[in-house]
Design an enzyme around this catalytic site. Sequence first.
Site, PDB file in Angstrom:
ATOM      1  N   LYS A  67     -28.699  -3.976   0.926  1.00 21.21           N
ATOM      2  CA  LYS A  67     -28.121  -5.365   0.977  1.00 21.21           C
ATOM      3  C   LYS A  67     -27.133  -5.538   2.060  1.00 21.21           C
ATOM      4  O   LYS A  67     -27.095  -6.357   2.880  1.00 21.21           O
ATOM      5  CB  LYS A  67     -27.765  -6.006  -0.386  1.00 21.21           C
ATOM      6  CG  LYS A  67     -26.782  -7.287  -0.216  1.00 21.21           C
ATOM      7  CD  LYS A  67     -27.626  -8.409  -0.100  1.00 21.21           C
ATOM      8  CE  LYS A  67     -26.808  -9.723   0.123  1.00 21.21           C
ATOM      9  NZ  LYS A  67     -25.457  -9.959  -0.340  1.00 21.21           N
ATOM     10  N   SER A  83     -23.121 -11.923  -5.442  1.00 23.30           N
ATOM     11  CA  SER A  83     -22.097 -12.636  -6.049  1.00 23.30           C
ATOM     12  C   SER A  83     -21.667 -13.960  -5.683  1.00 23.30           C
ATOM     13  O   SER A  83     -21.142 -14.857  -6.048  1.00 23.30           O
ATOM     14  CB  SER A  83     -20.969 -11.665  -6.198  1.00 23.30           C
ATOM     15  OG  SER A  83     -21.046 -10.636  -6.735  1.00 23.30           O
ATOM     16  N   MET A 115     -17.114  -5.195  -6.384  1.00 18.51           N
ATOM     17  CA  MET A 115     -16.134  -6.067  -6.381  1.00 18.51           C
ATOM     18  C   MET A 115     -16.246  -6.888  -7.825  1.00 18.51           C
ATOM     19  O   MET A 115     -15.641  -7.976  -7.817  1.00 18.51           O
ATOM     20  CB  MET A 115     -15.960  -6.958  -5.194  1.00 18.51           C
ATOM     21  CG  MET A 115     -15.684  -6.309  -4.047  1.00 18.51           C
ATOM     22  SD  MET A 115     -14.923  -7.130  -2.515  1.00 18.51           S
ATOM     23  CE  MET A 115     -16.264  -8.279  -2.208  1.00 18.51           C
ATOM     24  N   ALA A 158     -18.166  -9.266 -10.476  1.00 20.67           N
ATOM     25  CA  ALA A 158     -19.115 -10.482 -10.646  1.00 20.67           C
ATOM     26  C   ALA A 158     -20.462  -9.854 -10.479  1.00 20.67           C
ATOM     27  O   ALA A 158     -21.577 -10.275  -9.869  1.00 20.67           O
ATOM     28  CB  ALA A 158     -18.948 -11.516  -9.450  1.00 20.67           C
ATOM     29  N   LEU A 159     -20.867  -8.935 -11.458  1.00 22.30           N
ATOM     30  CA  LEU A 159     -21.907  -8.091 -11.375  1.00 22.30           C
ATOM     31  C   LEU A 159     -23.345  -8.759 -11.772  1.00 22.30           C
ATOM     32  O   LEU A 159     -23.125  -9.653 -12.662  1.00 22.30           O
ATOM     33  CB  LEU A 159     -21.748  -6.901 -12.494  1.00 22.30           C
ATOM     34  CG  LEU A 159     -20.603  -6.045 -12.233  1.00 22.30           C
ATOM     35  CD1 LEU A 159     -20.374  -4.786 -12.956  1.00 22.30           C
ATOM     36  CD2 LEU A 159     -20.288  -5.418 -10.684  1.00 22.30           C
ATOM     37  N   HIS A 160     -24.251  -8.420 -10.981  1.00 28.91           N
ATOM     38  CA  HIS A 160     -25.590  -9.061 -11.229  1.00 28.91           C
ATOM     39  C   HIS A 160     -26.680  -7.877 -11.281  1.00 28.91           C
ATOM     40  O   HIS A 160     -26.224  -6.669 -10.985  1.00 28.91           O
ATOM     41  CB  HIS A 160     -25.589 -10.209 -10.375  1.00 28.91           C
ATOM     42  CG  HIS A 160     -25.749  -9.518  -8.651  1.00 28.91           C
ATOM     43  ND1 HIS A 160     -26.254  -8.495  -8.231  1.00 28.91           N
ATOM     44  CD2 HIS A 160     -24.726  -9.975  -7.713  1.00 28.91           C
ATOM     45  CE1 HIS A 160     -25.683  -8.380  -6.797  1.00 28.91           C
ATOM     46  NE2 HIS A 160     -24.772  -9.329  -6.562  1.00 28.91           N
ATOM     47  N   HIS A 212     -26.081  -5.090  -8.910  1.00 24.37           N
ATOM     48  CA  HIS A 212     -25.194  -3.959  -9.027  1.00 24.37           C
ATOM     49  C   HIS A 212     -25.873  -3.221 -10.369  1.00 24.37           C
ATOM     50  O   HIS A 212     -25.741  -1.966 -10.384  1.00 24.37           O
ATOM     51  CB  HIS A 212     -23.903  -4.798  -9.563  1.00 24.37           C
ATOM     52  CG  HIS A 212     -23.230  -5.375  -8.576  1.00 24.37           C
ATOM     53  ND1 HIS A 212     -23.332  -6.858  -8.832  1.00 24.37           N
ATOM     54  CD2 HIS A 212     -22.378  -5.352  -7.519  1.00 24.37           C
ATOM     55  CE1 HIS A 212     -22.427  -7.419  -7.784  1.00 24.37           C
ATOM     56  NE2 HIS A 212     -21.992  -6.465  -6.954  1.00 24.37           N
TER      57      HIS A 212
HETATM   58  P1  AMP Z   1     -20.069  -6.114  -3.942  1.00 24.51           P
HETATM   59  O1  AMP Z   1     -19.727  -6.219  -5.134  1.00 24.51           O
HETATM   60  O2  AMP Z   1     -20.579  -7.333  -3.257  1.00 24.51           O
HETATM   61  O3  AMP Z   1     -18.961  -5.516  -2.983  1.00 24.51           O
HETATM   62  O4  AMP Z   1     -21.499  -4.954  -4.031  1.00 24.51           O
HETATM   63  C1  AMP Z   1     -21.242  -3.817  -4.680  1.00 24.51           C
HETATM   64  C2  AMP Z   1     -22.570  -3.053  -4.187  1.00 24.51           C
HETATM   65  O5  AMP Z   1     -23.808  -3.701  -4.755  1.00 24.51           O
HETATM   66  C3  AMP Z   1     -22.571  -2.822  -2.511  1.00 24.51           C
HETATM   67  O6  AMP Z   1     -23.037  -1.628  -2.519  1.00 24.51           O
HETATM   68  C4  AMP Z   1     -23.871  -3.804  -2.280  1.00 24.51           C
HETATM   69  O7  AMP Z   1     -24.644  -3.423  -1.320  1.00 24.51           O
HETATM   70  C5  AMP Z   1     -24.393  -3.770  -3.784  1.00 24.51           C
HETATM   71  N1  AMP Z   1     -25.286  -4.922  -3.707  1.00 24.51           N
HETATM   72  C6  AMP Z   1     -25.051  -6.347  -3.855  1.00 24.51           C
HETATM   73  N2  AMP Z   1     -25.898  -7.259  -3.927  1.00 24.51           N
HETATM   74  C7  AMP Z   1     -26.993  -6.284  -4.129  1.00 24.51           C
HETATM   75  C8  AMP Z   1     -28.580  -6.441  -4.086  1.00 24.51           C
HETATM   76  N3  AMP Z   1     -29.098  -7.806  -4.318  1.00 24.51           N
HETATM   77  N4  AMP Z   1     -29.399  -5.436  -4.246  1.00 24.51           N
HETATM   78  C9  AMP Z   1     -28.877  -4.318  -4.299  1.00 24.51           C
HETATM   79  N5  AMP Z   1     -27.583  -3.998  -4.016  1.00 24.51           N
HETATM   80  C10 AMP Z   1     -26.667  -4.818  -4.048  1.00 24.51           C
END
Ligand code: AMP
Length: 282
Positions: A151, A188, A31, A33-35, A38
């Site tokens: 996560k 995020s 979604m 707001a990459l960290h 991601h």
């Molecule tokens: P999101 O943008 O929050 O929907 O996350 C996108 C993907 O990144 C999902 O598969 C999450 O599980 C993964 N993700 C989010 N935070 C972490 C993290 N701290 N470590 C590993 N994967 C993550």
Amino acid sequence: MQIIRTVDELRQWSRAQRSSGKGPIGLVPTMGALHAGHASLIRAAAQACPGRVAASIFVNPTQFGPNEDYARYPRTFDADCALAEREGATVIFAPSVEEMYPPGAGTFVEAEGLSDRLDGASRPGHFRGVATVVAKLFVAAEPDLAFFGQKDAAQVAVLRRMVADLRLATKIVVCPIVREGDGLALSSRNTYLDADERGQALVLNHAIRRVEELVASGELRSEALIAAAHAVFAEETAVRVDYIECVNWETLLPAEIAAPGTLFAVAAWVGSTRLIDNTILS
Ligand code: AMP
């Protein structure tokens, strides 16, 4: 790195990759707001599928409840593109809401029995939204491998069920949780935390670590593990527990004994921010 906005173009890209016959196609749904969490997914995808990695950036409205943070969810598109390119993404798929949900859209995917467990219990409709958008992404990108973070462990269970039920050709790859130096799982939503809350948020990881220690010392009764986690949370009175669960990672049903592979997951409110964390017990 190419930026693609429509499903048709993404499918064309994927089919061109496939006809070149060079190897698997990878997809990393996000979604934005990459960290660094991601980034680890994109890196894993780039390693398994060099030159054929699509990262999607789409804040999916159907996975947010009416009183949740859809409108204020962080949107950092330019920085996201830079990070994705650095980590080896070939394509960014960033569709509009109308592209993913055409006017009148009424088709949804729901993993019954799983979608109302854990986060699905406190966020009704959340996993239906997740399964629906991931199904749409799989149909569009036709990936061989799709990368998700542990996560969101309940999400992984829902998506594995969906892949099995729909006999999809995409294999789900689960990557480890990336944490800050002090143990806080990257999210995020951590950007919502003020300085006090940032400190309080550590209690999620402390509870997880306590449970891991107990399991290492031979305590396998989930009742005892859940009680121990509650005791850790009780020391941080500003944080409100949403759930503490010890479940079978496939069915998300409560496990009485923490056998290897059991999912121990917590969710809690730190101020107005809901955070999650988990461990797969060994
Ligand atoms: P999101 O943008 O929050 O929907 O996350 C996108 C993907 O990144 C999902 O598969 C999450 O599980 C993964 N993700 C989010 N935070 C972490 C993290 N701290 N470590 C590993 N994967 C993550």
